[in-house]
Motif scaffolding. Structure first.
Motif, PDB file in Angstrom:
ATOM      1  N   THR A 129       0.677  -1.254  -0.034  1.00 56.14           N
ATOM      2  CA  THR A 129      -0.355   0.333  -0.223  1.00 56.14           C
ATOM      3  C   THR A 129       1.041   1.135  -0.123  1.00 56.14           C
ATOM      4  O   THR A 129       1.584   1.467   0.278  1.00 56.14           O
ATOM      5  N   LEU A 130       0.250   2.421  -0.535  1.00 57.24           N
ATOM      6  CA  LEU A 130       1.269   4.188  -0.229  1.00 57.24           C
ATOM      7  C   LEU A 130       0.231   4.735   0.633  1.00 57.24           C
ATOM      8  O   LEU A 130      -0.905   4.494   0.510  1.00 57.24           O
ATOM      9  N   ALA A 131       1.125   5.184   1.068  1.00 59.16           N
ATOM     10  CA  ALA A 131       0.151   6.289   1.518  1.00 59.16           C
ATOM     11  C   ALA A 131      -0.808   7.893   0.796  1.00 59.16           C
ATOM     12  O   ALA A 131       0.357   8.612   0.645  1.00 59.16           O
ATOM     13  N   PHE A 132      -2.163   7.951   1.148  1.00 58.44           N
ATOM     14  CA  PHE A 132      -2.433   8.842   0.442  1.00 58.44           C
ATOM     15  C   PHE A 132      -3.051   9.611   0.903  1.00 58.44           C
ATOM     16  O   PHE A 132      -3.219   9.578   1.747  1.00 58.44           O
ATOM     17  N   THR A 133      -2.331  11.305   0.599  1.00 59.06           N
ATOM     18  CA  THR A 133      -2.599  12.383   1.575  1.00 59.06           C
ATOM     19  C   THR A 133      -4.220  12.846   1.111  1.00 59.06           C
ATOM     20  O   THR A 133      -3.977  13.395  -0.481  1.00 59.06           O
ATOM     21  N   LEU A 134      -4.903  13.338   1.851  1.00 57.92           N
ATOM     22  CA  LEU A 134      -6.379  13.271   1.489  1.00 57.92           C
ATOM     23  C   LEU A 134      -6.263  15.230   1.618  1.00 57.92           C
ATOM     24  O   LEU A 134      -6.248  15.264   3.032  1.00 57.92           O
ATOM     25  N   LYS A 135      -6.407  15.602   1.006  1.00 58.79           N
ATOM     26  CA  LYS A 135      -5.715  17.139   1.139  1.00 58.79           C
ATOM     27  C   LYS A 135      -7.626  17.863   0.905  1.00 58.79           C
ATOM     28  O   LYS A 135      -8.751  17.477   0.299  1.00 58.79           O
ATOM     29  N   PRO A 136      -7.761  18.649   1.706  1.00 56.74           N
ATOM     30  CA  PRO A 136      -8.844  19.855   1.530  1.00 56.74           C
ATOM     31  C   PRO A 136      -9.635  20.131   0.420  1.00 56.74           C
ATOM     32  O   PRO A 136      -8.419  20.451  -0.679  1.00 56.74           O
ATOM     33  N   ARG A 149      -4.253  12.073  -9.161  1.00 57.66           N
ATOM     34  CA  ARG A 149      -2.358  12.158  -9.614  1.00 57.66           C
ATOM     35  C   ARG A 149      -2.285  11.141  -8.252  1.00 57.66           C
ATOM     36  O   ARG A 149      -0.483  10.868  -8.672  1.00 57.66           O
ATOM     37  N   GLN A 150      -2.505  10.541  -7.587  1.00 58.86           N
ATOM     38  CA  GLN A 150      -1.542   9.658  -6.335  1.00 58.86           C
ATOM     39  C   GLN A 150      -1.840   8.253  -7.180  1.00 58.86           C
ATOM     40  O   GLN A 150      -1.395   7.186  -6.000  1.00 58.86           O
ATOM     41  N   LEU A 151      -3.104   8.170  -7.446  1.00 58.43           N
ATOM     42  CA  LEU A 151      -3.177   6.768  -7.290  1.00 58.43           C
ATOM     43  C   LEU A 151      -3.700   5.931  -8.863  1.00 58.43           C
ATOM     44  O   LEU A 151      -4.310   7.566  -9.248  1.00 58.43           O
ATOM     45  N   LEU A 190      -3.537   3.037   1.113  1.00 55.78           N
ATOM     46  CA  LEU A 190      -4.329   2.223   0.204  1.00 55.78           C
ATOM     47  C   LEU A 190      -3.823   1.430  -0.953  1.00 55.78           C
ATOM     48  O   LEU A 190      -2.727   2.125  -1.097  1.00 55.78           O
ATOM     49  N   PHE A 191      -4.428   1.138  -1.883  1.00 58.69           N
ATOM     50  CA  PHE A 191      -2.795  -0.291  -3.198  1.00 58.69           C
ATOM     51  C   PHE A 191      -3.044   1.350  -3.743  1.00 58.69           C
ATOM     52  O   PHE A 191      -4.676   1.688  -4.134  1.00 58.69           O
ATOM     53  N   TRP A 192      -2.488   1.383  -4.968  1.00 54.22           N
ATOM     54  CA  TRP A 192      -2.206   2.587  -5.466  1.00 54.22           C
ATOM     55  C   TRP A 192      -3.294   1.643  -6.844  1.00 54.22           C
ATOM     56  O   TRP A 192      -4.146   3.237  -7.328  1.00 54.22           O
ATOM     57  N   PRO A 193      -3.839   1.259  -7.640  1.00 54.10           N
ATOM     58  CA  PRO A 193      -4.482   0.385  -8.605  1.00 54.10           C
ATOM     59  C   PRO A 193      -5.705   0.655  -7.733  1.00 54.10           C
ATOM     60  O   PRO A 193      -5.928  -0.838  -6.912  1.00 54.10           O
ATOM     61  N   PRO A 195     -10.036   0.762  -7.780  1.00 56.58           N
ATOM     62  CA  PRO A 195     -11.345   1.288  -7.937  1.00 56.58           C
ATOM     63  C   PRO A 195     -11.658   2.587  -6.866  1.00 56.58           C
ATOM     64  O   PRO A 195     -11.620   2.607  -5.637  1.00 56.58           O
ATOM     65  N   ALA A 196     -12.773   2.341  -8.116  1.00 59.49           N
ATOM     66  CA  ALA A 196     -13.439   4.146  -7.349  1.00 59.49           C
ATOM     67  C   ALA A 196     -13.915   3.941  -6.492  1.00 59.49           C
ATOM     68  O   ALA A 196     -14.583   4.743  -5.290  1.00 59.49           O
ATOM     69  N   ALA A 197     -15.660   2.955  -6.574  1.00 57.07           N
ATOM     70  CA  ALA A 197     -16.163   2.817  -5.805  1.00 57.07           C
ATOM     71  C   ALA A 197     -15.205   2.049  -4.224  1.00 57.07           C
ATOM     72  O   ALA A 197     -15.829   2.321  -2.771  1.00 57.07           O
ATOM     73  N   ALA A 198     -14.356   1.185  -4.347  1.00 55.12           N
ATOM     74  CA  ALA A 198     -13.581   1.266  -3.099  1.00 55.12           C
ATOM     75  C   ALA A 198     -12.724   2.111  -2.196  1.00 55.12           C
ATOM     76  O   ALA A 198     -12.143   2.365  -1.206  1.00 55.12           O
ATOM     77  N   PHE A 199     -11.984   3.085  -3.323  1.00 53.54           N
ATOM     78  CA  PHE A 199     -11.800   4.393  -2.852  1.00 53.54           C
ATOM     79  C   PHE A 199     -12.910   5.461  -1.829  1.00 53.54           C
ATOM     80  O   PHE A 199     -12.369   5.359  -0.660  1.00 53.54           O
ATOM     81  N   LEU A 200     -13.745   5.390  -1.974  1.00 48.11           N
ATOM     82  CA  LEU A 200     -15.062   6.143  -1.432  1.00 48.11           C
ATOM     83  C   LEU A 200     -15.242   4.863  -0.194  1.00 48.11           C
ATOM     84  O   LEU A 200     -15.744   5.632   1.253  1.00 48.11           O
ATOM     85  N   ASP A 201     -15.120   3.973   0.004  1.00 51.94           N
ATOM     86  CA  ASP A 201     -15.832   3.009   1.100  1.00 51.94           C
ATOM     87  C   ASP A 201     -14.511   2.843   1.926  1.00 51.94           C
ATOM     88  O   ASP A 201     -14.251   3.393   3.333  1.00 51.94           O
ATOM     89  N   SER A 202     -13.474   2.748   1.355  1.00 49.77           N
ATOM     90  CA  SER A 202     -11.917   3.327   2.455  1.00 49.77           C
ATOM     91  C   SER A 202     -11.868   5.467   3.038  1.00 49.77           C
ATOM     92  O   SER A 202     -12.218   4.990   4.265  1.00 49.77           O
ATOM     93  N   VAL A 203     -12.338   6.246   2.567  1.00 44.58           N
ATOM     94  CA  VAL A 203     -13.204   7.044   3.007  1.00 44.58           C
ATOM     95  C   VAL A 203     -13.958   6.729   3.815  1.00 44.58           C
ATOM     96  O   VAL A 203     -14.112   7.554   5.270  1.00 44.58           O
ATOM     97  N   ALA A 204     -15.464   6.376   3.578  1.00 45.88           N
ATOM     98  CA  ALA A 204     -16.144   6.282   3.977  1.00 45.88           C
ATOM     99  C   ALA A 204     -15.949   5.250   6.007  1.00 45.88           C
ATOM    100  O   ALA A 204     -15.931   5.888   7.181  1.00 45.88           O
TER     101      ALA A 204
END
Length: 365
Positions: A129-136, A149-151, A190-193, A195-204
């Motif tokens: 996994t990599l450290a994804f930085t969510l910015k405002p 840009r990160q994933l 997060l994993f670098w690749p 899926p969009a739905a998995a990204f939102l689930d991780s945020v949730a």
């Protein structure tokens, strides 16, 4: 009568002894086997990933690519000492065929890996996994660009999900205006690749971890939902960058809400004008904009946040400073702090002092 031999037997060379011939053959065979084993060892096991002063290198493999693209990436400087050797082994192994498919991901190339170990790593799909930085961010279209840009992420699909009101309500209980409260800036693994739905689930999932029982109880004591807390926190965050002023400003807005006064928060005027992040000042004409985000014309909270608030801003609303202030004005010293007042007369005095400072700056220019 027996024919005479064309030569005398005594003139023939002595026949070699069988033992010496067998030994010579064995030595040759052993040498060939040793040489072959050495070549096989070099190709399969000899370290091919060099050590670098920067630490481990990373190989990024996108979805849908084949062996050629992987080999092109590995030819980059300092990834492999002998990329040609790896290419030969990969083709011999059948890497990139249906039997040994290329798995997308970000792989750590640890120093000392040989060709066979590297092949097994890539084929297994054991990516890190990599450290994804969510910015405002202020507006939803900014998020897919930030994530892309990160994933390795389908940004178009992410945009579709963020604008699908039925999907958001079914999955998260939020709509297209409030879904921005789901995003709490910070770091996610997060994993670098992704899926969009998995990204939102991780945020949730990170959102659920933040809203622990203690914070839910604090919101309940304010008679506010987590969404309402996030909306107010987004305003507080845009009003000041000073940590000690955030709970004070949160207290001001909570006092206005309790008294039924309009919030009259300047940053909310810029949001519907797409001016957040591009404009520094609010004009009087902005106060006439017909928008539910115009907190001069409409009482209560706007329908959604104007930015994604940091945890510090959320906690400032959950744990405000209790006071009787209903006004605040930026100090003219440029410190980022504010002066607070209970009466409009006090507030006007602070505002005149701040305006005088602005006028003096214009004269100096």
């Amino acid at each position: 009568m027996t024919e005479p031999l064309p030569f005398e037997p005594s003139s023939l060379p002595a026949a070699p002894r069988p033992r010496r011939v067998g030994l010579a053959v064995a030595v040759v065979v052993l040498g060939l086997l040793t040489l072959g084993a050495g070549l096989v060892w070099n190709f399969l096991y000899r370290p091919n990933v060099p050590a670098t002063v920067e630490g481990p290198a990373y190989l990024y493999i996108r979805r849908g690519v084949g062996l050629s693209a992987v080999l092109d990436s590995l030819r980059r400087p300092e990834l492999l000492a002998r990329p040609g050797d790896f290419a030969r082994v990969a083709r011999w192994w059948g890497f990139g065929t249906p039997a040994h498919p290329v798995q997308p991901g970000r792989y750590t190339l640890s120093a000392g890996l040989g060709n066979l170990a590297l092949l097994r790593l890539l084929e297994s799909g054991r990516q890190d996994t990599l450290a994804f930085t969510l910015k405002p961010f202020h507006y939803l279209p900014q998020l897919p660009r930030q994530a892309g840009r990160q994933l390795s992420l389908d940004t178009a699909q992410l945009h579709r999900l963020l604008t699908d009101n039925a999907y958001l309500m079914r999955r998260y209980g939020l709509d297209t205006a409030t879904v921005r409260t789901l995003f709490i800036p910070g770091t996610l693994r997060l994993f670098w690749p992704t899926p969009a739905a998995a990204f939102l689930d991780s945020v949730a999932a990170r959102h659920r971890r933040f809203w622990n029982p203690r914070r839910l109880a604090e919101a309940d004591s304010l008679k506010m939902s987590p969404v309402q807390v996030a909306v107010l926190a987004s305003i507080v965050q845009r009003e000041t960058a000073q940590p000690t002023d955030k709970p004070l400003i949160a207290g001001v807005y909570l006092n206005r809400l309790r008294r039924g006064q309009p919030l009259q928060a300047d940053p909310t005027l810029l949001w519907p004008l797409h001016g957040l992040g591009t404009r520094k000042r609010v004009l009087n004409v902005d106060k006439k904009v017909d928008s539910p985000y115009n907190t001069y014309r409409h009482k209560g909270l706007p329908p959604g946040p104007i930015t994604t608030p940091y945890p510090q801003a959320l906690d400032a609303v959950l744990r405000p400073v209790h006071h009787n202030f209903v006004f605040f004005c930026a100090r003219p010293d440029g410190s980022g702090f504010s002066d607070f007042s209970e009466t409009f007369a006090q507030h006007k005095a602070f505002a005149r002092r701040f305006q005088h400072h602005l006028d003096s700056l214009k004269i100096k220019r």
